[in-house]
Design a protein around this motif. Structure first.
Motif, PDB file in Angstrom:
ATOM      1  N   ASP A 128      99.704  93.076  63.371  1.00 41.36           N
ATOM      2  CA  ASP A 128      99.481  94.513  63.295  1.00 41.36           C
ATOM      3  C   ASP A 128      98.088  94.848  63.833  1.00 41.36           C
ATOM      4  N   LEU A 129      97.988  96.015  64.452  1.00 41.98           N
ATOM      5  CA  LEU A 129      96.723  96.482  65.007  1.00 41.98           C
ATOM      6  C   LEU A 129      96.252  97.728  64.281  1.00 41.98           C
ATOM      7  N   ILE A 130      94.952  97.798  64.031  1.00 44.05           N
ATOM      8  CA  ILE A 130      94.334  99.022  63.541  1.00 44.05           C
ATOM      9  C   ILE A 130      93.281  99.433  64.555  1.00 44.05           C
ATOM     10  N   LEU A 131      93.462 100.623  65.151  1.00 46.60           N
ATOM     11  CA  LEU A 131      92.478 101.190  66.072  1.00 46.60           C
ATOM     12  C   LEU A 131      91.642 102.182  65.284  1.00 46.60           C
ATOM     13  N   THR A 132      90.336 101.961  65.245  1.00 50.90           N
ATOM     14  CA  THR A 132      89.502 102.559  64.202  1.00 50.90           C
ATOM     15  C   THR A 132      88.788 103.845  64.592  1.00 50.90           C
TER      16      THR A 132
ATOM     17  N   MET B  51      91.696 114.680  80.334  1.00 53.64           N
ATOM     18  CA  MET B  51      92.123 113.352  79.870  1.00 53.64           C
ATOM     19  C   MET B  51      90.862 112.537  79.625  1.00 53.64           C
ATOM     20  N   HIS B  52      90.718 112.021  78.417  1.00 54.16           N
ATOM     21  CA  HIS B  52      89.481 111.302  78.107  1.00 54.16           C
ATOM     22  C   HIS B  52      89.752 109.941  77.472  1.00 54.16           C
ATOM     23  N   TYR B  53      88.786 109.051  77.659  1.00 54.80           N
ATOM     24  CA  TYR B  53      88.803 107.714  77.060  1.00 54.80           C
ATOM     25  C   TYR B  53      88.420 107.811  75.585  1.00 54.80           C
ATOM     26  N   GLU B  54      88.661 106.723  74.854  1.00 53.00           N
ATOM     27  CA  GLU B  54      88.138 106.574  73.490  1.00 53.00           C
ATOM     28  C   GLU B  54      87.858 105.100  73.248  1.00 53.00           C
ATOM     29  N   CYS B  55      86.599 104.717  73.267  1.00 52.11           N
ATOM     30  CA  CYS B  55      86.205 103.335  72.988  1.00 52.11           C
ATOM     31  C   CYS B  55      86.340 103.070  71.487  1.00 52.11           C
ATOM     32  N   GLU B  56      87.153 102.062  71.138  1.00 53.13           N
ATOM     33  CA  GLU B  56      87.451 101.824  69.730  1.00 53.13           C
ATOM     34  C   GLU B  56      87.434 100.333  69.384  1.00 53.13           C
ATOM     35  N   LEU B  57      86.933 100.021  68.206  1.00 53.61           N
ATOM     36  CA  LEU B  57      87.082  98.692  67.639  1.00 53.61           C
ATOM     37  C   LEU B  57      88.530  98.503  67.198  1.00 53.61           C
ATOM     38  N   ALA B  58      89.172  97.448  67.711  1.00 53.40           N
ATOM     39  CA  ALA B  58      90.544  97.129  67.336  1.00 53.40           C
ATOM     40  C   ALA B  58      90.536  95.942  66.374  1.00 53.40           C
ATOM     41  N   VAL B  59      91.209  96.107  65.255  1.00 56.14           N
ATOM     42  CA  VAL B  59      91.309  95.070  64.230  1.00 56.14           C
ATOM     43  C   VAL B  59      92.710  94.473  64.285  1.00 56.14           C
ATOM     44  N   VAL B  60      92.795  93.143  64.370  1.00 54.12           N
ATOM     45  CA  VAL B  60      94.079  92.456  64.422  1.00 54.12           C
ATOM     46  C   VAL B  60      94.302  91.736  63.093  1.00 54.12           C
ATOM     47  N   ILE B  61      95.381  92.096  62.418  1.00 51.14           N
ATOM     48  CA  ILE B  61      95.696  91.489  61.122  1.00 51.14           C
ATOM     49  C   ILE B  61      96.194  90.059  61.329  1.00 51.14           C
ATOM     50  N   GLY B  62      95.727  89.135  60.474  1.00 47.39           N
ATOM     51  CA  GLY B  62      96.058  87.727  60.640  1.00 47.39           C
ATOM     52  C   GLY B  62      97.066  87.175  59.667  1.00 47.39           C
ATOM     53  N   LYS B  63      97.233  87.839  58.508  1.00 48.87           N
ATOM     54  CA  LYS B  63      98.231  87.366  57.544  1.00 48.87           C
ATOM     55  C   LYS B  63      98.722  88.546  56.722  1.00 48.87           C
ATOM     56  N   THR B  64      99.864  88.349  56.082  1.00 49.00           N
ATOM     57  CA  THR B  64     100.503  89.428  55.340  1.00 49.00           C
ATOM     58  C   THR B  64      99.560  89.990  54.281  1.00 49.00           C
ATOM     59  N   ALA B  65      99.428  91.315  54.294  1.00 51.29           N
ATOM     60  CA  ALA B  65      98.494  91.987  53.386  1.00 51.29           C
ATOM     61  C   ALA B  65      99.232  93.076  52.613  1.00 51.29           C
TER      62      ALA B  65
ATOM     63  N   PRO C  86     102.671  93.219  69.285  1.00 51.09           N
ATOM     64  CA  PRO C  86     102.247  93.915  68.062  1.00 51.09           C
ATOM     65  C   PRO C  86     103.448  94.314  67.229  1.00 51.09           C
ATOM     66  N   ARG C  87     103.275  94.405  65.944  1.00 48.58           N
ATOM     67  CA  ARG C  87     104.345  94.869  65.070  1.00 48.58           C
ATOM     68  C   ARG C  87     104.159  96.370  64.816  1.00 48.58           C
ATOM     69  N   THR C  88     103.060  96.725  64.219  1.00 46.77           N
ATOM     70  CA  THR C  88     102.732  98.130  63.961  1.00 46.77           C
ATOM     71  C   THR C  88     101.343  98.405  64.518  1.00 46.77           C
ATOM     72  N   ILE C  89     101.185  99.531  65.224  1.00 46.68           N
ATOM     73  CA  ILE C  89      99.877  99.935  65.723  1.00 46.68           C
ATOM     74  C   ILE C  89      99.478 101.205  64.983  1.00 46.68           C
ATOM     75  N   LEU C  90      98.465 101.099  64.143  1.00 48.95           N
ATOM     76  CA  LEU C  90      97.951 102.212  63.355  1.00 48.95           C
ATOM     77  C   LEU C  90      96.655 102.691  63.994  1.00 48.95           C
ATOM     78  N   ALA C  91      96.567 103.979  64.284  1.00 48.42           N
ATOM     79  CA  ALA C  91      95.391 104.514  64.970  1.00 48.42           C
ATOM     80  C   ALA C  91      94.770 105.642  64.166  1.00 48.42           C
ATOM     81  N   LEU C  92      93.447 105.639  64.126  1.00 42.32           N
ATOM     82  CA  LEU C  92      92.690 106.628  63.354  1.00 42.32           C
ATOM     83  C   LEU C  92      92.245 107.780  64.250  1.00 42.32           C
ATOM     84  N   GLY C  93      92.370 108.985  63.734  1.00 40.99           N
ATOM     85  CA  GLY C  93      91.804 110.149  64.388  1.00 40.99           C
ATOM     86  C   GLY C  93      90.574 110.627  63.640  1.00 40.99           C
TER      87      GLY C  93
END
Length: 251
Positions: free
Chosen positions: A214-218, A98-112, A47-54
């Motif tokens: 890049d990853l976005i955890l939603t 300590m808790h889990y968080e089930c999340e949809l992960a989005v993987v970027i495919g081209k420069t945006a 991964p290059r950048t991992i962006l996570a949402l709270g």
């Protein structure tokens, strides 16, 4: 198509799902039990950048007694946080929750860069399942989370698959669920996100360049519970697969 990255016979290989088995890049067909699973990253192996949402689900914000955000609450994660399907995550000594968080992960495919919301899906390579564990004890402020909450080694299982974006016609209507030792503890749907995937890509790319890999955890819906050493946690998203992780005690 469902893609994976695995270790087989000591060699890291790309693989794809074939009739319940794994078709390796070298042409061999092997059992899913015969490999070591790695995070299924593409189009780059790291991964290059991992962006996570709270607090990106209103019910989860309510569960934690917080007001739903009016702008995305985002934090950065390091590469070493990631681990694969069927791997282990440690619960540190002395923590109370300590808790889990089930999340949809989005993987970027081209420069945006400066992407319009209507075009956002054109920049996605695919989707995966993430389990972004958090330690509530370390949380100082949801708007500025302590690094120890979300940046410990192997605290974020990812996988088992990277599913091509073209095979997920509507990522904003996917059922999510978590089980702990076979007991259903969390259930939700991606349509309940406060900030959906297309909004997030437009938002991030308005002030920073998103790059392939890049990853976005939603974010996660409500229903988080404390996890103890020995617990087997399965986070699952409709059409993307079931990600298994086991909690270990302190080293």
């Amino acid at each position: 198509m469902k893609h994976a990255r695995v270790i087989y016979d000591g060699i890291v290989q790309d693989a794809s799902e074939r009739d319940g088995q794994l078709l390796l890049a070298d042409g061999r067909l092997v059992s899913q039990d015969a490999v070591t699973w790695l995070p299924p990253l593409a189009p780059t192996p790291r991964p290059r950048t991992i962006l996570a949402l709270g607090l990106n689900y209103a019910d989860h914000a309510k569960e934690l007694a917080f007001k739903a955000p009016e702008e995305p609450l985002v934090f950065i994660k390091g590469e070493n946080t990631l681990t694969g399907h069927r791997q282990f995550t440690r619960r540190p000594a002395g923590v109370q929750f300590m808790h889990y968080e089930c999340e949809l992960a989005v993987v970027i495919g081209k420069t945006a860069k400066k992407v319009r919301r209507d075009d956002a899906y054109d920049f996605i390579a695919g989707y995966s399942v993430a389990n972004d564990y958090a330690i509530r004890d370390y949380l100082e402020n949801w708007y500025r989370p302590n690094l120890r909450v979300k940046n410990r080694d192997a605290c974020t299982p990812l996988g088992p698959w990277l599913v091509d974006a073209t095979d997920v016609p509507n990522p904003m209507n996917l059922k999510l669920q978590t089980t702990v030792n076979g007991r259903l503890t969390q259930s939700g749907n991606t349509h309940d996100m406060i900030f959906d995937v297309s909004f997030l890509i437009e938002y991030f790319s308005s002030f920073m360049t998103l790059s392939p890999g890049d990853l976005i955890l939603t974010g996660t819906p409500d229903g988080v519970v404390d996890c103890r050493p020995g617990d087997v946690v399965v986070t699952e998203i409709e059409g993307l697969g079931a990600l298994l992780n086991t909690i270990q005690g302190p080293a």
